[in-house]
Design a protein around this motif. Structure first.
Motif, short mmCIF file in Angstrom:
data_model
loop_
_atom_site.label_atom_id
_atom_site.label_comp_id
_atom_site.label_asym_id
_atom_site.label_seq_id
_atom_site.Cartn_x
_atom_site.Cartn_y
_atom_site.Cartn_z
N GLN A 46 -66.79 -58.41 -16.42
CA GLN A 46 -66.52 -57.67 -15.18
C GLN A 46 -67.59 -56.60 -14.96
O GLN A 46 -68.09 -56.45 -13.84
CB GLN A 46 -65.13 -57.01 -15.24
CG GLN A 46 -64.00 -57.98 -15.09
CD GLN A 46 -62.65 -57.28 -15.19
OE1 GLN A 46 -62.46 -56.37 -16.00
NE2 GLN A 46 -61.70 -57.71 -14.37
N ARG A 75 -66.60 -61.96 -11.40
CA ARG A 75 -65.16 -61.90 -11.15
C ARG A 75 -64.52 -62.71 -12.26
O ARG A 75 -64.86 -63.88 -12.47
CB ARG A 75 -64.84 -62.52 -9.79
CG ARG A 75 -63.37 -62.78 -9.55
CD ARG A 75 -62.70 -61.64 -8.82
NE ARG A 75 -61.26 -61.77 -8.83
CZ ARG A 75 -60.56 -62.52 -7.99
NH1 ARG A 75 -61.17 -63.22 -7.06
NH2 ARG A 75 -59.25 -62.56 -8.08
N ILE A 90 -60.94 -63.99 -13.86
CA ILE A 90 -59.51 -64.18 -13.63
C ILE A 90 -58.86 -64.55 -14.97
O ILE A 90 -59.19 -65.57 -15.56
CB ILE A 90 -59.27 -65.29 -12.59
CG1 ILE A 90 -59.97 -64.91 -11.27
CG2 ILE A 90 -57.78 -65.52 -12.38
CD1 ILE A 90 -60.00 -66.02 -10.25
N GLU A 127 -56.85 -57.49 -12.53
CA GLU A 127 -56.68 -58.85 -12.03
C GLU A 127 -55.29 -59.38 -12.38
O GLU A 127 -54.76 -59.07 -13.45
CB GLU A 127 -57.72 -59.79 -12.64
CG GLU A 127 -59.14 -59.51 -12.22
CD GLU A 127 -59.48 -59.98 -10.82
OE1 GLU A 127 -58.67 -60.72 -10.20
OE2 GLU A 127 -60.56 -59.61 -10.33
#
Length: 142
Positions: free
Chosen positions: A40, A45, A47, A61
């Motif tokens: 990050q 990004r 997840i 997240e």
């Protein structure tokens, strides 16, 4: 055969934007937590995927229970799982056509890698992006 050539690793890590991290942990001392935070910070990004934590928040997240539950496509799946637990996730990645399957250091699954490669996916095995990014001189994303 899984890739480990520096130029291929550099290309992968320079092109992916969204990563599903399977085996994400809320425990700050766990490598998966550290790698997620690092990625990050590098501008990816990330997840988190962990059925035990599904629906909770981790590093800003929402955690998903498995890859098919993801609400958006990802460019890469990073597996922090025991090798014997990787087959179902690799098969989900194949079904979802996730371009890159990355198995962390010590996570070896030759048969799963062969299935993923036969389906056209790129496989990296026994490497860590947190180690490869600085080693390969990949610039932090804006």
């Amino acid at each position: 055969m899984p890739t480990d050539a520096p130029e291929q690793l550099r290309q992968i890590l320079s092109s992916v934007k969204t990563i599903a991290l399977v085996g994400a942990s809320e425990k700050t001392h766990r490598p998966s937590h550290d790698v997620m935070a690092y990625l990050q910070n590098q501008g990816y990004r990330v997840i988190p995927v962990n059925p035990r934590l599904a629906g909770q928040q981790l590093l800003g997240e929402t955690v998903y229970g498995n890859l098919p539950e993801l609400s958006e496509p990802v460019d890469m799946v990073d597996l922090f799982l025991a090798p014997e637990r990787t087959d179902p996730v690799i098969d989900q990645a194949i079904d979802l056509k996730i371009p890159v399957v990355w198995l962390q250091i010590g996570v070896i699954n030759q048969e799963g890698a062969a299935r993923a490669e036969a389906a056209g996916l790129t496989v990296v095995m026994d490497h860590c992006p947190k180690q490869e990014i600085p080693r390969l001189g990949i610039a932090k994303r804006a």
